[in-house]
Design a protein around this motif. Structure first.
Motif, short mmCIF file in Angstrom:
data_model
loop_
_atom_site.label_atom_id
_atom_site.label_comp_id
_atom_site.label_asym_id
_atom_site.label_seq_id
_atom_site.Cartn_x
_atom_site.Cartn_y
_atom_site.Cartn_z
N ASN A 30 0.86 -1.18 0.00
CA ASN A 30 0.00 0.00 0.00
C ASN A 30 0.90 1.24 0.00
OD1 ASN A 30 -1.43 2.27 1.03
ND2 ASN A 30 -3.05 0.90 1.75
N THR A 36 0.41 4.42 0.16
CA THR A 36 0.15 5.47 1.15
C THR A 36 0.82 5.11 2.47
OG1 THR A 36 -2.00 5.66 0.11
CG2 THR A 36 -1.68 6.88 2.15
N VAL A 37 0.64 3.86 2.87
CA VAL A 37 1.25 3.39 4.11
C VAL A 37 2.78 3.47 4.00
CG1 VAL A 37 1.57 1.36 5.60
CG2 VAL A 37 -0.69 1.89 4.65
C1 NAG Z 1 -3.97 1.99 1.83
O1 NAG Z 1 -3.96 2.33 3.20
C2 NAG Z 1 -4.73 3.46 3.49
C3 NAG Z 1 -4.44 3.91 4.92
O2 NAG Z 1 -4.45 2.79 5.79
C4 NAG Z 1 -6.19 3.10 3.26
O3 NAG Z 1 -7.02 4.22 3.54
C5 NAG Z 1 -6.36 2.69 1.81
O4 NAG Z 1 -7.66 2.23 1.58
C6 NAG Z 1 -5.37 1.61 1.42
N1 NAG Z 1 -5.39 1.43 -0.03
C7 NAG Z 1 -5.58 0.27 -0.59
C8 NAG Z 1 -5.55 0.25 -2.07
O5 NAG Z 1 -5.72 -0.75 0.06
#
Ligand code: NAG
Ligand code: NAG
Ligand code: NAG
Ligand code: NAG
Ligand code: NAG
Length: 635
Positions: free
Chosen positions: A244, A246-247
């Motif tokens: 992920n 963002t993480v």
């Molecule tokens: C990635 O992680 C973020 C924060 O935890 C979350 O909001 C998001 O849905 C995740 N994205 C995916 C594609 O799983």
């Protein structure tokens, strides 16, 4: 008007706050912590880069690969410097031919590519010992990648040679190196030694100056980021398509609250180990995640963009639950194939890059032509035991207990351990490696009779028969040193005693083998052919050398060598060590043969060392395409 003037003043303040001030003329490269970007000559800069390792590509193809990367729209490449490739023997440095790093940097500069340099000293890279020279292991218990004084002395001596060569190539000094990585994923190593990292930082600053951007790269966990990062070194992360983003970038932000987001190794594919399935990462996934990262304004390096080949003995190995050696091909399922050909993945990546920057106009250079030269017959030269005069010219070293490769100062390839049976063994008697000390594979024969194998971690006992006084020959193969994790002190050979029945085997004659040296001097093709034909009838089992000739046909095109039905070994063409083959395990079935290795007018000399069993028909096949994905199951 005053208000307009104030407005312009305000705009220019905002602009300069956004990405620094314009420095006219001067070359500069830095990090703007306020505004989360790199600054190149005072302008905001992001890189879209790809990894390419000059040590895995013959020099004559460097320009071709670089041009294809440039035409994909990359503005930078990322390059490792493998220390052991340049200083194989302690104190002897080689920067010529395929090791001419400055020539490589020059070609990249001419092509219009900036360079992100990763000089280690440890590089991982699925390369022998992660790029560290095996002679470091001459000090027993050396703690590699730490402030161990012998290790630090060796690193300091190497960097005193390497880094002054690189200084003129820094972007700020008129070259193309924009950033320099310190160590490699240090946080994933157990030592977590800040004194070591501080020492490296001091060396880099001493030799490269205060102005170059230094950075670290670590895997995406807090533990790795904590042990791998250091004040004054910009912290970046690495991750592939299943993470992920963002993480992942949030984690980088915990360690670098400001500055550019950087994924230093975005995995376009993955490596293969012998016996495993061939790794594949889809072009769709790679292009989708690349697009997401670029949309966030990140700088990204694709690892690999062009993988290349682990020629000779340069492959690394992993040791998690057991020892697993990396295959010869480093194709990596990357956008350019092992042979440097554009793939569907390359065009998908280019389509993404187009959305973010202008890509060069003009056609992508085509794949290099391939040729299927067909079958070549081989003939037997002789077994290893009967060829020692030629391949071990200095003869054996005698020792009560076995010596390691490192103690013998033969760091790569194969070594022969010879002793005699201490008693009659009329019944099959266990030959045991009680401390798992065969590193990595042993081929055992008694008086010329091949009796089987021992293998690290998986096969620690076999049966032997014979009579007291019979010659016991054990050929030991170094399958590549561990390149990752806590087990990189990977001594080779018989690293502990063998037990036969109840006796510890002693009184060894240990033959260092220089097969590559003999072949580079023209052997066996230059030798008399009589000896060869007279031994044709011996059984084709156990370590044996074969030779053959690919007649020239006027072409020197790339080709792929298939040793179908051969079992496991090493192969050379015209004196060049193409690497290991092991079709009996796979997944790699063909070896890449770069065309310029072949002669258009002279007979092309093929030499094969088969370790286990040759096929009934002694022949090999040159094909016009690779086969890297057939895992045949374990023999
Ligand atoms: C990635 O992680 C973020 C924060 O935890 C979350 O909001 C998001 O849905 C995740 N994205 C995916 C594609 O799983
Ligand atoms: C790199 O290329 C640029 C542009 O072609 C050239 O001006 C510069 O001199 C080159 N640098 C080196 C160190 O060769
Ligand atoms: C090796 O070759 C020699 C000479 O041809 C022969 O006497 C011996 O039995 C062979 N040994 C093995 C291990 O095959
Ligand atoms: C192959 O070996 C033969 C015999 O030594 C030699 O004459 C020939 O030049 C070699 N071929 C190449 C391409 O080097
Ligand atoms: C192996 O790769 C070839 C060429 O890319 C492909 O056509 C074939 O389907 C693959 N085979 C397997 C078993 O994945």
């Amino acid at each position: 008007m005053a208000s307009d003037a104030f407005f312009l003043f305000a705009v220019s303040m905002v602009l300069s706050a956004l990405c620094g001030t314009l420095v006219s003329g001067a070359r500069s490269f830095s990090i703007d912590y306020k505004n989360n970007c790199f600054l190149k000559d005072g302008k905001p800069f992001h890189y879209i880069s790809g990894s390419i390792h000059y040590s895995r590509i013959p020099q004559y193809y460097w320009k071709d690969r670089l041009m294809k990367m440039y035409m994909t729209g990359l503005n930078a490449i990322q390059v490792y410097v493998p220390w052991n490739f340049h200083e194989t023997v302690q104190g002897v440095h080689d920067f010529t031919g395929d090791r001419d790093l400055e020539h490589f940097l020059n070609l990249a500069n001419q092509t219009g590519l900036l360079v992100i340099l990763r000089p280690g000293p440890y590089i991982c890279a699925e390369w022998e010992m992660g790029g560290l020279p095996a002679w470091l292991l001459q000090k027993p218990n050396i703690i590699l990648r730490s402030a161990d004084t012998d290790y630090l002395d060796a690193v300091s001596n190497w960097f005193a040679i390497l880094l002054p060569k690189l200084k003129p190539w820094l972007y700020i000094n008129g070259g193309n190196i924009i950033t320099v990585q310190v160590e490699n994923e240090y946080g994933s190593y157990f030592a977590c030694d800040y004194n070591y990292m501080r020492h490296l930082r001091t060396l880099f600053r001493l030799f490269l100056g205060e102005d170059v951007v230094l950075f670290t790269t670590d895997g995406n966990t807090d533990k790795e980021m904590t042990c791998g990062t250091l004040d004054g070194l910009y912290a970046t992360v690495d991750f592939g398509t299943d993470t992920n983003i963002t993480v992942a970038f949030n984690r980088q932000r915990r360690f670098e609250p400001q500055g550019p987001l950087v994924n230093s190794e975005f995995y376009t594919g993955w490596l293969d180990h012998w016996g495993d399935q061939h790794a594949i990462v889809s072009a769709q996934k790679v292009s989708r995640v690349l697009e997401e990262m670029l949309t966030m304004g990140a700088s990204v390096n694709m690892y690999m963009f062009e993988g290349g080949t682990n020629f000779g003995y340069w492959n690394g190995a992993d040791h998690d639950t057991r020892f697993r050696s990396v295959v010869t091909s480093y194709d990596y399922d990357a956008p350019l194939t092992e042979a440097g050909d554009p793939t569907e993945k390359l065009y998908a990546v280019r389509d993404v890059i187009k959305q973010f920057r202008d890509i060069p106009s003009g056609p992508m250079p085509p794949a290099t032509p391939k040729f299927a030269y067909g079958f070549v017959k081989l003939q037997r030269v002789g077994n290893i035991s009967s060829l020692l005069d030629t391949i071990s010219p200095f003869g054996p070293v005698q020792s009560k207990y076995p010596l390691t490769f490192e103690e013998m100062k033969q760091y790569y390839g194969y070594m022969l351990y010879r002793t005699t049976l201490p008693q009659d063994l009329s019944e099959p008697t266990p030959l045991i490696s009680p401390l798992n000390g065969v590193h990595d594979r042993a081929y055992v024969s008694v008086n010329g009779d091949f009796q089987g194998m021992l293998q690290r971690d998986t096969s620690l006992v076999m049966s032997v028969t014979g009579r007291r006084g019979d010659t016991l020959d054990i050929l030991v193969e170094n399958m590549g040193r561990v390149n990752f994790g806590s087990k990189i002190n990977d001594y080779k050979g018989l690293v502990s005693n063998l037990i036969l029945g109840k006796d510890i085997l002693t009184d060894w004659k240990i033959y260092p083998l220089d097969i590559d040296g003999a072949i580079s001097r023209g052997w066996p093709h230059s030798a008399s052919q009589k000896a060869v034909t007279s031994s044709q009838r011996e059984p084709s089992v156990g370590p044996t050398i074969y030779m053959g000739v690919l007649e020239p046909n006027g072409l020197a095109w790339d080709t792929f060598l298939k040793l179908n039905e051969w079992t496991k070994g090493q192969v050379w063409i015209n004196g060049v060590n193409l690497g290991r083959y092991w079709p009996a395990w796979g997944p790699q079935q063909t070896l890449y043969v770069p065309g310029p290795l072949l002669s258009t007018s002279l007979p092309n000399n093929i030499t094969v060392l088969e370790l286990e069993r040759a096929p009934e028909h002694l022949r090999v096949l040159f094909m016009d395409r690779p086969q890297l994905n057939v895992t045949a199951g374990k023999s």
